[in-house]
Design a protein around this motif. Sequence first.
Motif, PDB file in Angstrom:
ATOM      1  N   LEU A 182     -28.344 -12.500 -70.965  1.00 18.32           N
ATOM      2  CA  LEU A 182     -27.335 -11.462 -71.215  1.00 18.32           C
ATOM      3  C   LEU A 182     -27.761 -10.453 -72.272  1.00 18.32           C
ATOM      4  CD1 LEU A 182     -24.191 -13.751 -71.089  1.00 18.32           C
ATOM      5  CD2 LEU A 182     -24.972 -12.144 -69.336  1.00 18.32           C
ATOM      6  N   GLY A 183     -28.824 -10.748 -73.007  1.00 18.81           N
ATOM      7  CA  GLY A 183     -29.290  -9.818 -74.040  1.00 18.81           C
ATOM      8  C   GLY A 183     -29.498  -8.408 -73.521  1.00 18.81           C
ATOM      9  N   PRO A 184     -30.265  -8.231 -72.444  1.00 19.30           N
ATOM     10  CA  PRO A 184     -30.475  -6.877 -71.919  1.00 19.30           C
ATOM     11  C   PRO A 184     -29.177  -6.198 -71.460  1.00 19.30           C
ATOM     12  CG  PRO A 184     -32.081  -8.401 -70.995  1.00 19.30           C
ATOM     13  CD  PRO A 184     -31.087  -9.221 -71.757  1.00 19.30           C
ATOM     14  N   TYR A 185     -28.253  -6.964 -70.893  1.00 20.20           N
ATOM     15  CA  TYR A 185     -26.981  -6.405 -70.428  1.00 20.20           C
ATOM     16  C   TYR A 185     -26.188  -5.829 -71.614  1.00 20.20           C
ATOM     17  CZ  TYR A 185     -22.138  -6.313 -68.804  1.00 20.20           C
ATOM     18  OH  TYR A 185     -20.839  -5.935 -68.526  1.00 20.20           O
ATOM     19  N   TYR A 186     -26.057  -6.603 -72.686  1.00 16.43           N
ATOM     20  CA  TYR A 186     -25.293  -6.142 -73.826  1.00 16.43           C
ATOM     21  C   TYR A 186     -26.008  -5.033 -74.582  1.00 16.43           C
ATOM     22  CZ  TYR A 186     -21.792  -9.639 -72.945  1.00 16.43           C
ATOM     23  OH  TYR A 186     -20.796 -10.368 -72.372  1.00 16.43           O
ATOM     24  N   LYS A 187     -27.327  -5.075 -74.596  1.00 16.94           N
ATOM     25  CA  LYS A 187     -28.090  -4.015 -75.248  1.00 16.94           C
ATOM     26  C   LYS A 187     -27.855  -2.693 -74.514  1.00 16.94           C
ATOM     27  CE  LYS A 187     -32.702  -2.971 -76.942  1.00 16.94           C
ATOM     28  NZ  LYS A 187     -34.093  -3.399 -77.000  1.00 16.94           N
ATOM     29  N   GLU A 188     -27.880  -2.761 -73.184  1.00 19.91           N
ATOM     30  CA  GLU A 188     -27.643  -1.567 -72.353  1.00 19.91           C
ATOM     31  C   GLU A 188     -26.225  -1.045 -72.529  1.00 19.91           C
ATOM     32  OE1 GLU A 188     -27.079  -0.961 -67.670  1.00 19.91           O
ATOM     33  OE2 GLU A 188     -29.060  -1.742 -68.239  1.00 19.91           O
ATOM     34  N   ARG A 189     -25.252  -1.944 -72.600  1.00 19.44           N
ATOM     35  CA  ARG A 189     -23.847  -1.530 -72.759  1.00 19.44           C
ATOM     36  C   ARG A 189     -23.595  -0.890 -74.104  1.00 19.44           C
ATOM     37  NH1 ARG A 189     -19.247  -4.017 -69.720  1.00 19.44           N
ATOM     38  NH2 ARG A 189     -18.171  -3.250 -71.565  1.00 19.44           N
TER      39      ARG A 189
END
Length: 192
Positions: A182-189
Amino acid sequence: MQEPELIAALKAGHESAFRMLVEQHQDRVYTIALVIVRHPEEAEDIAQEVFIEVYQTVHQFREEAKLTTWLYRITTTKALAHHRKRKAQKRFAVLTSLFGLNNEVLHHPPDFHHPGVSLEQKEEMSTLFKAVDRLADSQKVAFVLHYIEEQSHREIAEVMQVSVSAVESLLHRAKQNLRKQLGPYYKERNNP
């Protein structure tokens, strides 16, 4: 009715006791199944199967653990078996389409939508549950029982038939794996 009385009434075949058991636990059984299989209709079927099994086998319940522990153990076992069977069917479908035995293309399963999630949280929850779905089965069960069903480490250990330290380890690994996924998802958000 206290648990010992409920168990005695269930073993005696009292329909009212079974109805009480279903009313008290149907939502939790459904939720556990839903988080594991991610399809509401399948979760409903699994919940029905769980209660049928309890009704048919309650006389075998040895009362070495709490009734809820036994109920959750049956639920996770049935849901995981169903999930594994569906994954095997998907793999077979992919192989079949690769070899040209039929032209059906395997589509991604529908997005997961838990009934208790508000509209603005659906995308985030869908992403979370897709990540949870990619966890190893034992991590998934521990995660669901702890963070969704709010079971203690000891209760989870009883359901999964492992030690408390094994549960702690499973939860730690589940959190690490979810952070990676989920790191990339939250970074993108957070950085559009």
